[in-house]
Design a protein around this motif. Structure first.
Motif, short mmCIF file in Angstrom:
data_model
loop_
_atom_site.label_atom_id
_atom_site.label_comp_id
_atom_site.label_asym_id
_atom_site.label_seq_id
_atom_site.Cartn_x
_atom_site.Cartn_y
_atom_site.Cartn_z
N VAL A 23 -70.86 116.88 49.09
CA VAL A 23 -69.78 117.64 48.44
C VAL A 23 -69.07 116.83 47.36
O VAL A 23 -68.27 117.39 46.60
CB VAL A 23 -68.74 118.15 49.45
N THR A 24 -69.35 115.52 47.26
CA THR A 24 -68.79 114.77 46.14
C THR A 24 -69.82 114.59 45.03
O THR A 24 -69.60 113.86 44.08
CB THR A 24 -68.30 113.37 46.59
N ARG A 43 -70.67 106.97 51.71
CA ARG A 43 -70.14 107.39 53.00
C ARG A 43 -70.89 108.60 53.57
O ARG A 43 -71.04 108.74 54.79
CB ARG A 43 -68.64 107.67 52.90
N TRP A 45 -64.88 106.94 43.12
CA TRP A 45 -64.78 107.85 44.27
C TRP A 45 -66.09 108.60 44.51
O TRP A 45 -66.43 108.91 45.65
CB TRP A 45 -63.61 108.83 44.11
N PHE A 105 -72.50 119.51 43.04
CA PHE A 105 -71.48 120.28 43.75
C PHE A 105 -70.18 120.33 42.94
O PHE A 105 -69.61 121.40 42.74
CB PHE A 105 -71.23 119.68 45.14
N THR A 134 -75.31 107.85 60.94
CA THR A 134 -74.60 107.64 62.21
C THR A 134 -74.76 108.87 63.10
O THR A 134 -74.88 108.76 64.33
CB THR A 134 -73.11 107.36 61.96
N ARG A 176 -71.21 123.57 40.52
CA ARG A 176 -70.68 124.63 41.36
C ARG A 176 -69.18 124.80 41.17
O ARG A 176 -68.70 125.86 40.81
CB ARG A 176 -71.01 124.34 42.83
N GLU A 177 -68.41 123.75 41.42
CA GLU A 177 -66.96 123.90 41.46
C GLU A 177 -66.34 124.06 40.06
O GLU A 177 -65.56 124.98 39.83
CB GLU A 177 -66.33 122.72 42.18
N ASN A 214 -72.49 108.41 57.17
CA ASN A 214 -72.12 109.40 58.20
C ASN A 214 -73.35 110.15 58.71
O ASN A 214 -73.50 110.38 59.90
CB ASN A 214 -71.09 110.37 57.62
N GLY A 270 -68.03 108.21 47.88
CA GLY A 270 -68.34 109.47 48.58
C GLY A 270 -69.82 109.54 48.94
O GLY A 270 -70.19 109.94 50.05
#
Lengths: 423, 426
Positions: free
Chosen positions: A282-283, A351, A344, A287, A358, A291-292, A355, A348
């Protein structure tokens, strides 16, 4: 046992066990349809449990254990077999040995199929061949995955990778009892077999159970490890383009790039963080910008195939936006290649990968897939190591992947009143 | 103050309680897990179309709950909360179902900070009329995607054939017109009325410290809550389907169908769990993978792997359904109804029923392997008045006779409707 490898992850936090048995075979025109149908034929019946009803009954008795056919495509390697998941006996009345029962049934499904005259049963082969034809026909039902399938088929035309996972209808039509039985025997004689277990049982016990379950394995030939070819056949500079019409209300744009020319031996962590930065989170550029910011689509995302060295992007868009969306997606990749990635965005992406990796540790099916891939690759990091490496991937490493990407194919699925063309 | 509950049969524990502001909190730690999962559910979904507040009857327009979910992620400065969560290492998402809007994330570390952010953005919206306009094309594309999905088309076809009033029959996201008509003022009103602590449940599972979670809730949410809105029934459904057959031709590889029938409405608490388990066992007995009928239909080439059955108890109504790909939908439907009638007349074989119960028992254990599944079910149970971790105790009480009764009452020719997707000539 010759050509059989066991990976066991002992973990007491789960209340279930997971066991998979996977044969590795060549993926290509000759084999794809047979790879796709074989586990389903084997699951129809064994010499002891001759039909689906008796197999399902046996699974009910194991407290609803599931043993499902699994067919996966890793580059030009097919991984076919069975995946089982079952409740851990410690949480069931009378503490039954569910692992023992599942391992035995798994061995039976693989090695003692229901036969007639030394061949797989004709009625089962015929019935599953028809089901495979239905599955192939049903590929158009999900327009998003169908669009991706069209992209892969077009981009890798002439290569084994371009053959769909299930094969083609024509290949499925050619399956006969004789050819499938011969192929089955060939696999049992020479295909490498990967066994994976995750659960509370100690490794020695798992190894003993697997050894017993697979003891009838007729290893009569040399073990043959299938390989993925990285040969590139499209002439430099030529982008293949296909527009296909269908009864849809949303256009589906797919784009494909080759990465392998510059990444012959890709660093898995770099590829993963690159993808998270481009269109896998999403970062990501796709996206946040496509998209945004631009509101061009509901989804715009990317995936990489590290086996083949390819990058794919896809977007669901309005029919008249194909040109704009294609330009914007390509522009985002160019920006990455120039190293245009804010702190960022980089953080992002790192991470997101940490994630995701993990999360694998907390799901047995995730661990199964992760370790199967690691075994097929023959080497690789453990999930913890991959997460640590991903958190250190730099902007420059990401730019290097983006810079080597070459656009090779664009496909567009659109409504029926548009013109169709293919070049 | 949270109360600790032990569930020795499952090897689970949970700390539960209602905070002063009315938020219902459940923390279910899972020792050994690396990840934490936070799941904040609002008892408000696409089917909550009418409600009462201060004696006034109000409407939540079609698709509004889903639209509000999209806009909730927007922060004061135009930043996106999902992106901020991602930068902190939390993998966030949200969904709107007919009876719930849920915001959730999982993370390997930084649970506390991410949870504070989640509670803040869900309770204090920041969208503007302009940003609502900007969202419209995105939601429109989402609806279009669903219109191309034969499974969705078939599913809503069945619900419209079964229900006359239940808002479940409408797509959760609404339609193109309802999206176009949406405005910020309506969304703010709905947020004020529904997104109040007393109408929410928070579940945290995986790696989690109950006391710390409770503290974060107390400091991040308003100290008191307006009362939760009172649902108003859209109209009393009559027995039997509204229409018996609906069909549509689409670009699909093989024809497919979904048949179904209404069951009980207004199910709550332990009774709803028992009814759902009864329905699931009864359906498995007729057409589950180990049933004689399943094998016969499969051997005859009438069904394939896609064939299956389901029971849904959602938004105040419940129904059963079954279907899949087949060349002859009506024949398969007929054979299922004949088998159900036969079982309803002679009862279920006890040994077979006990095996089905074993599978249900194993299924309950297996479902504890997924943090997402645990969180969703605990939250849904909070709203419907039951404890998800007590499922096994309820399963013990289900009998073969209950299942026979279910088949006799609900899976009958008079109660069934069928929704078909036909292949299109290309």
């Amino acid at each position: 046992m010759r050509g059989v490898w066991l990976t066991a992850v002992r973990a007491e936090r789960f209340k279930t066990g997971c066991l998979s048995v996977t044969a590795l075979a060549e993926h290509g025109k000759r084999t794809a349809a047979m790879n796709a149908v074989l586990p389903y034929v084997l699951r129809r019946g064994t010499s002891r449990l001759p039909d689906m009803e008796s197999i399902a009954g046996a699974l009910d008795d194991m407290y609803g254990a599931r043993i499902e056919p699994a067919i996966r495509k890793r580059g030009e390697i097919a991984a076919l077999g069975f995946c089982a998941d079952f409740p851990d006996g410690a949480f069931l009345p009378g503490r039954p040995d569910t692992l023992g029962a599942v391992a035995a049934l798994m061995g039976e499904l693989l090695l003692s199929p229901a036969t007639k005259g030394g061949r797989l049963r004709a009625d089962y082969v015929e019935s599953e061949r028809r089901n495979l034809l239905d599955d192939i026909a049903a590929e158009i039902n999900d327009k998003r995955s169908y669009a991706s399938l069209r992209l892969t088929g077009t981009m890798f035309r002439g290569e084994r990778y371009g053959v769909p996972k299930l094969g083609t209808a024509a290949d499925a039509e050619r399956i006969s009892v004789a050819t499938l039985t011969k192929y089955y025997k060939e696999l049992m004689a020479s295909a490498p077999i990967e066994v994976f277990y995750c659960g509370a049982e100690p490794t020695e016990r798992v190894a003993a159970l697997v050894r017993e379950a697979l003891s009838p394995l007729p290893r009569s030939a040399q073990i043959r490890m299938p390989v993925t070819e990285n040969a590139w056949v499209v002439p430099e500079g030529q982008v293949r383009r296909v527009t296909e019409t269908m009864d849809v209300t949303q256009g589906r744009l797919c784009m494909g790039w080759r990465l392998s020319e510059a990444v012959p031996d890709p660093d898995r962590a770099v590829l993963a963080v690159f993808n998270a930065a481009f269109g896998g989170s999403v970062t990501s550029k796709l996206f946040t910008h496509v998209r945004e910011e631009l509101g061009l689509c509901y989804y715009a995302e990317s995936v990489t195939d590290r086996w083949k060295g390819a990058l794919f992007a896809s977007a669901g868009i309005d029919f008249d936006m194909a040109g704009t969306a294609e330009r914007e997606i390509a522009a985002q990749l160019d920006a990455l290649a120039r190293g245009e990635l804010e702190d960022w965005e980089l953080e992002g992406a790192r991470r997101a990968v940490v994630n995701a990796v993990t999360s694998v540790l907390d799901e047995q099916s995730g661990l199964e897939g992760y370790y199967l891939d690691r075994s097929i690759a023959g080497t690789g990091l453990r999930p913890e190591e991959l997460a640590a490496r991903a958190s250190l991937v730099t902007r420059e490493e990401i730019a290097a992947v983006a810079a080597c990407a070459r656009l090779k194919c664009v496909t567009f699925l659109t409504a029926e009143d548009e013109d169709a063309d293919e070049t | 103050m949270l109360t600790k509950r032990d569930y020795p049969r499952l090897g689970e524990t949970a700390c539960v309680g209602e905070l002063e502001n009315g938020l219902r909190l459940t923390v279910a730690p899972k020792p050994g897990y690396r990840k934490s999962l936070a799941f904040l559910a609002v008892n408000y979904g696409g089917a909550d179309r009418f409600y009462e507040k201060d004696g006034e009857r109000l409407e939540s327009p079609a698709g509004a709950a889903h639209f509000l979910e999209h806009k909730t992620f927007e922060l004061e400065d135009g930043q996106d909360a999902m992106s901020l969560l991602a930068q902190r290492g939390a993998n966030a998402n949200a969904f709107t179902s007919p009876d719930m809007t849920a915001f959730h994330f999982d993370c390997a570390d930084g649970l506390e900070d991410s949870l504070r952010l989640l509670l803040r953005f869900v309770s204090a919206p920041s969208f503007t009329p302009e940003s609502v306009e900007r969202e419209k094309p995105i939601i429109t594309q989402e609806i279009r995607m669903s219109e191309d999905d034969p499974e969705d088309v078939m599913y809503y076809g069945l619900l419209r054939a079964l229900y006359e009033y239940a808002p479940l029959r409408e797509n959760v996201a609404g339609d193109i017109d309802s999206v176009e008509a949406m405005d910020a003022e309506t969304l703010y009103r709905l947020h004020r009325d529904f997104y109040v602590p007393a109408n929410m449940a928070l579940v945290v599972t995986g790696r989690a410290d109950p006391a710390e979670i409770e503290d974060i809730c107390l400091e991040s949410l308003p100290p008191s809550s307006r009362p939760r809105p009172v649902a108003v029934s859209p109209g009393q459904e009559k027995p039997g389907p509204v229409s018996v057959r609906t069909k549509r031709a689409m670009d699909v590889g093989a024809p497919m169908f979904l048949a179904g029938a209404k069951a009980k409405s207004g199910l709550l608490g332990r009774e709803s769990v028992k009814f759902e388990l009864t329905a699931t066992l009864a359906l498995s007995a007729v057409l589950g993978t180990s049933s004689p009928l399943y094998r016969r239909l499969y051997d005859e080439g009438l069904i394939n792997e896609t064939f299956g059955c389901a029971f849904e108890n959602v938004a105040g109504v419940s129904h059963l359904s079954f279907g899949g790909e087949t060349r002859d939908p009506r024949l398969v439907c007929l054979r299922v109804l004949e088998e159900a009638a036969a079982l309803a007349a002679r009862g279920l074989d006890e040994a077979f029923f006990e095996r089905q119960k074993k599978t249900a028992y194993g299924g309950a254990i297996r479902s504890l392997g997924s943090l997402e599944n645990i969180a969703y079910n605990l939250a849904a149970g909070t709203f419907a008045g039951y404890d998800y971790f007590e499922t096994l105790g309820v399963l013990d009480t289900v009998t073969a006779e209950d299942c026979r009764g279910f088949l006799a009452a609900y899976l009958t020719a008079q109660s069934c409707a069928i929704s078909e997707i036909l292949t299109k000539e290309r």
